[in-house]
Design an enzyme around this catalytic site. Structure first.
Site, short mmCIF file in Angstrom:
data_model
loop_
_atom_site.label_atom_id
_atom_site.label_comp_id
_atom_site.label_asym_id
_atom_site.label_seq_id
_atom_site.Cartn_x
_atom_site.Cartn_y
_atom_site.Cartn_z
N CYS A 107 24.72 32.53 -5.46
CA CYS A 107 25.04 33.80 -5.72
C CYS A 107 26.55 33.91 -5.60
CB CYS A 107 24.79 34.67 -3.62
SG CYS A 107 25.26 36.72 -3.95
N HIS A 116 19.77 35.38 -4.51
CA HIS A 116 19.62 34.89 -3.81
C HIS A 116 17.96 34.39 -3.31
CE1 HIS A 116 23.05 35.67 -0.86
NE2 HIS A 116 23.32 36.96 -2.32
N GLU A 143 16.68 32.25 -0.87
CA GLU A 143 16.02 32.87 -0.02
C GLU A 143 15.57 33.73 0.78
OE1 GLU A 143 20.10 33.65 0.27
OE2 GLU A 143 19.04 32.48 -0.54
#
Length: 196
Positions: A77, A178, A180
């Site tokens: 990011c 992102h 994750e």
């Protein structure tokens, strides 16, 4: 394997740490040069503003340390944006300058900013970071600034116009989304990076 998350002071590290741990690694969070430079894989996460992030990078004496890294580094990011030359945020912020490309504010095409939510990502064929991830897989984004498509772009996304979703220059990789928070596709991308 020695996995390190760079403690830039401007990121919620727990979600990245948990996502890495799900692949069987125990990442260290550090800004100690000895630990960072000995890492096999290094993560550079970031949230918030480019100005605050670069202030932290300088205050924590990370500027030269990051640029000295020779192992694979993954910016996430804002961490990807920091790899660029200059951000338009806050009347202009000088970044790390690893990738010779500015990071302008996204153009308003009648779409809401920030660009937030799931969007399709189209990687270049054959890039190891996206190995085994289908073309047009969905990833999760939250951002208002984006690097334009450039010679180091390895994946694109479209939000009114194409922008760089992922970038690579030498050992430095960056993803605007992102991983994750991106389900199976994000988990696979992290696995690919960890296994490089």
């Amino acid at each position: 394997m020695n996995v390190v998350i760079l403690d830039t002071g401007c990121a919620n590290l727990n979600s990245v740490k948990s996502a890495i741990a799900r692949h069987g690694y125990e990442p260290k969070v550090s800004r100690d040069p000895d630990i960072v430079l000995l890492a096999d894989k290094l993560f550079l996460p970031g949230v918030g503003t480019a100005q605050a992030a670069m202030d932290q990078v300088r205050e924590r004496e990370l500027f030269d340390l990051i640029k000295a890294c020779t192992q694979p580094v993954l910016g996430i990011c804002l961490g990807m944006q920091l790899l660029g030359r200059r951000s338009e945020e806050s009347n202009g912020v000088d970044l790390l300058g690893i990738i010779d490309e500015d990071v302008p504010k996204m153009t308003d095409f009648g779409l809401p900013l920030p660009h937030m939510g799931w969007n399709r990502v189209y990687p270049q064929a054959g890039n190891r970071l996206f190995q085994g991830i289908e073309d047009g897989a969905y990833f999760y984004f939250v951002h208002s600034y984006a690097m334009p498509v450039n010679p180091w772009t390895i994946a694109q996304c479209n939000y009114g116009e194409p922008f760089t979703a992922a970038v690579q220059k030498d050992n430095f990789y960056g993803v605007q989304f992102h991983p994750e928070r991106s389900g199976a596709a994000g988990a696979k991308l992290l696995k690919n990076f960890l296994e490089m």
